[in-house]
Design a protein around this motif. Structure first.
Motif, mmCIF file in Angstrom:
data_model
loop_
_atom_site.group_PDB
_atom_site.id
_atom_site.type_symbol
_atom_site.label_atom_id
_atom_site.label_comp_id
_atom_site.label_asym_id
_atom_site.label_seq_id
_atom_site.Cartn_x
_atom_site.Cartn_y
_atom_site.Cartn_z
ATOM 1 N N GLU A 12 42.182 39.797 47.249
ATOM 2 C CA GLU A 12 42.110 39.589 48.803
ATOM 3 C C GLU A 12 43.240 40.249 49.277
ATOM 4 O O GLU A 12 44.178 40.122 48.432
ATOM 5 N N GLU A 13 43.359 40.738 50.533
ATOM 6 C CA GLU A 13 44.536 41.259 51.071
ATOM 7 C C GLU A 13 45.417 40.281 51.635
ATOM 8 O O GLU A 13 44.771 39.177 51.918
ATOM 9 N N THR A 14 46.760 40.441 51.519
ATOM 10 C CA THR A 14 47.799 39.410 52.122
ATOM 11 C C THR A 14 48.278 39.959 53.270
ATOM 12 O O THR A 14 47.938 41.038 53.812
ATOM 13 N N ASP A 15 49.525 39.169 53.751
ATOM 14 C CA ASP A 15 50.016 39.682 54.580
ATOM 15 C C ASP A 15 50.951 40.979 54.726
ATOM 16 O O ASP A 15 51.180 41.480 55.682
ATOM 17 N N LYS A 19 50.687 43.914 48.851
ATOM 18 C CA LYS A 19 50.311 42.808 47.855
ATOM 19 C C LYS A 19 49.024 42.295 48.011
ATOM 20 O O LYS A 19 48.345 42.392 49.321
ATOM 21 N N TYR A 20 48.505 42.112 47.080
ATOM 22 C CA TYR A 20 47.213 41.556 47.017
ATOM 23 C C TYR A 20 47.053 40.146 46.060
ATOM 24 O O TYR A 20 47.963 40.087 45.463
ATOM 25 N N ALA A 21 46.247 39.415 46.562
ATOM 26 C CA ALA A 21 45.974 38.072 45.673
ATOM 27 C C ALA A 21 44.657 38.394 44.957
ATOM 28 O O ALA A 21 43.500 38.629 45.257
#
Length: 125
Positions: A12-15, A19-21
């Motif tokens: 999942e993309e983050t803010d 960075k990715y979760a």
């Protein structure tokens, strides 16, 4: 590309744009992914693991994953292991002696996944 082959992997993309979760089936699953990416030339930084909670749609309660853990230790260390699992909100399921020749205790616990984080290093000390 990896998401097509690995159905248990979620990204999942983050803010932040860089960075990715990444969610997977556990520490081993993610360790294999990280090692594969490093071998393919990716440079990455890994943060601490986080337990994924979910809300039960029927009851509205927040649920967390649990793990069944079986530990075999010499009898003289069984008290320390039991104390460690109890402080991590574990629930003793079974306890007994190993059938082998050595005096080993077999301890089975049901413990929340959040209690498993960092458990290995605590057991080794």
């Amino acid at each position: 590309k990896e998401l097509d082959r690995n159905v248990a992997l979620r990204v999942e993309e983050t803010d932040s744009a860089d960075k990715y979760a990444v969610s997977g089936r556990g520490q081993l699953h993610l360790t294999v992914l990280i090692e594969t990416m490093r071998r393919e030339g990716f440079e990455l930084e890994v943060g601490p693991p986080v337990v994924i909670y979910r809300t039960n749609e029927e009851t509205g309660k927040v649920e967390e994953p649990f793990e069944m853990v079986e530990v075999r230790v010499p009898e003289e260390y069984s008290g320390s292991v039991i104390d460690l699992f109890n402080t991590r909100n574990g629930e003793l399921q079974d306890m007994g002696l190993d059938d082998g020749g050595e005096s080993m205790s077999v301890i089975k616990y049901l413990i929340p996944t959040r209690g498993m984080l960092g458990l290995r290093s605590s057991l080794l000390t």
